[in-house]
Design an enzyme around this catalytic site. Sequence first.
Site, PDB file in Angstrom:
ATOM      1  N   THR A 177       0.812  -1.219   0.000  1.00  0.00           N
ATOM      2  CA  THR A 177       0.000   0.000   0.000  1.00  0.00           C
ATOM      3  C   THR A 177       0.843   1.265   0.000  1.00  0.00           C
ATOM      4  OG1 THR A 177      -1.739  -1.115   1.207  1.00  0.00           O
ATOM      5  CG2 THR A 177      -1.758   1.257   1.328  1.00  0.00           C
ATOM      6  N   ASP A 197       1.555  -6.438  -4.466  1.00  0.00           N
ATOM      7  CA  ASP A 197       0.786  -6.492  -3.227  1.00  0.00           C
ATOM      8  C   ASP A 197       1.377  -7.675  -2.452  1.00  0.00           C
ATOM      9  OD1 ASP A 197      -2.483  -5.834  -2.355  1.00  0.00           O
ATOM     10  OD2 ASP A 197      -1.437  -7.528  -1.448  1.00  0.00           O
ATOM     11  N   GLN A 205      -3.210 -21.081  18.680  1.00  0.00           N
ATOM     12  CA  GLN A 205      -3.994 -20.072  17.957  1.00  0.00           C
ATOM     13  C   GLN A 205      -4.043 -18.757  18.726  1.00  0.00           C
ATOM     14  OE1 GLN A 205      -7.938 -21.631  17.180  1.00  0.00           O
ATOM     15  NE2 GLN A 205      -7.118 -23.424  16.128  1.00  0.00           N
ATOM     16  N   CYS A 206      -3.696 -18.806  20.026  1.00  0.00           N
ATOM     17  CA  CYS A 206      -3.727 -17.571  20.823  1.00  0.00           C
ATOM     18  C   CYS A 206      -2.629 -16.634  20.340  1.00  0.00           C
ATOM     19  CB  CYS A 206      -3.471 -17.883  22.295  1.00  0.00           C
ATOM     20  SG  CYS A 206      -4.727 -18.928  23.018  1.00  0.00           S
TER      21      CYS A 206
END
Length: 343
Positions: free
Chosen positions: A15, A59, A279-280
Amino acid sequence: MSDRASVLLIYTGGTIGMWADPRTGALQPMDLAHLEQQVPELERINVHLESVAFEKPIDSSDMQPADWVRIAELIGTHYERFDGFVVLHGSDTMAYTASALSFLLEGLTKPVVLTGSQLPIGTIRTDARENLITAIEIAGAKDAEGRAQVPEVCVYFEYRLLRGNRTVKVHAERFEAFRSPNWPTLAEAGVHIRYDRSAMLPPRSGPLNVHAELDQRVAVLRLFPGIGADWVDHALRAPGLQAVVVTTFGSGNGPTDPGFIAALRNARERGIVLLNVTQCVGGRVEQGRYTTSTAFEEMGMIACADMTVEAALTKAMFLLGQGGTAALTQGMATPIAGEFTLA
Ligand code: ASP
């Protein structure tokens, strides 16, 4: 010879260097010359600045492992001539690239600072200008003995410098898009840039050794309540698969359903290496703490402590590239570039 620091800017896309297509309104990459025109302040920074760019800026969702190697090799080619490197990169997969570079650049003693922005550099409220200018300053910063302030791969975003392989993108809109939940901030930029040397890697000695081998036969399997044993079994039979990062619940737990456990156990018997990452966003895997992780422990799943998914995945590709599943099984338990904390 001038004692101004020299910094190489490596522009890959993202970006930061995009502009809105007047026809569709969609953001697309601009070339490096246009990007530099947007920041006339670059002329005034007390750093000797040179730049190189991907022929076609991308990108970061299009970034591939071959691109990580390309960036590492660019750093290797220019290593002796520059004091530090700034990699302009899209924020979406920046944490993956930063993690991969931390493994590929063995013996690094100079700063490699990845940065980007949430708004394009040409927009009025952009965060790009500050990110870029401070990243350059950090890449050129030396201590009283003339050594690099930050001898490692890191991410600079919204006033914070974070260890690259500890970083996760946590927000799709906020300027403060990155966090490093399991490792302290390396530096904070306010009126002064305050470096925390105690959080940085201990001084390493060169020479730089740029690795170019990454084995992509790795996958990520995210557990969820209701995950089907058949589906897991099918996924783990993908041709050529060597290793899987299993993202588990809490401190490394998963369902005890016998079908699900059998699918994992069979994969282990076929030689597939399984890596347990939580996943934490914060905290660590402790296999065997609950009965919902004892089967993982018994089948030889490798507990990846407090590593991010990005670090575990890229480290697996790196170690597999070094010496197959034997190197992966052996190497996961030893930190390479501060990517996890020993218990
Ligand atoms: N999609 C963009 C990219 O990652 C987002 C950004 O740069 O922040 O390239």
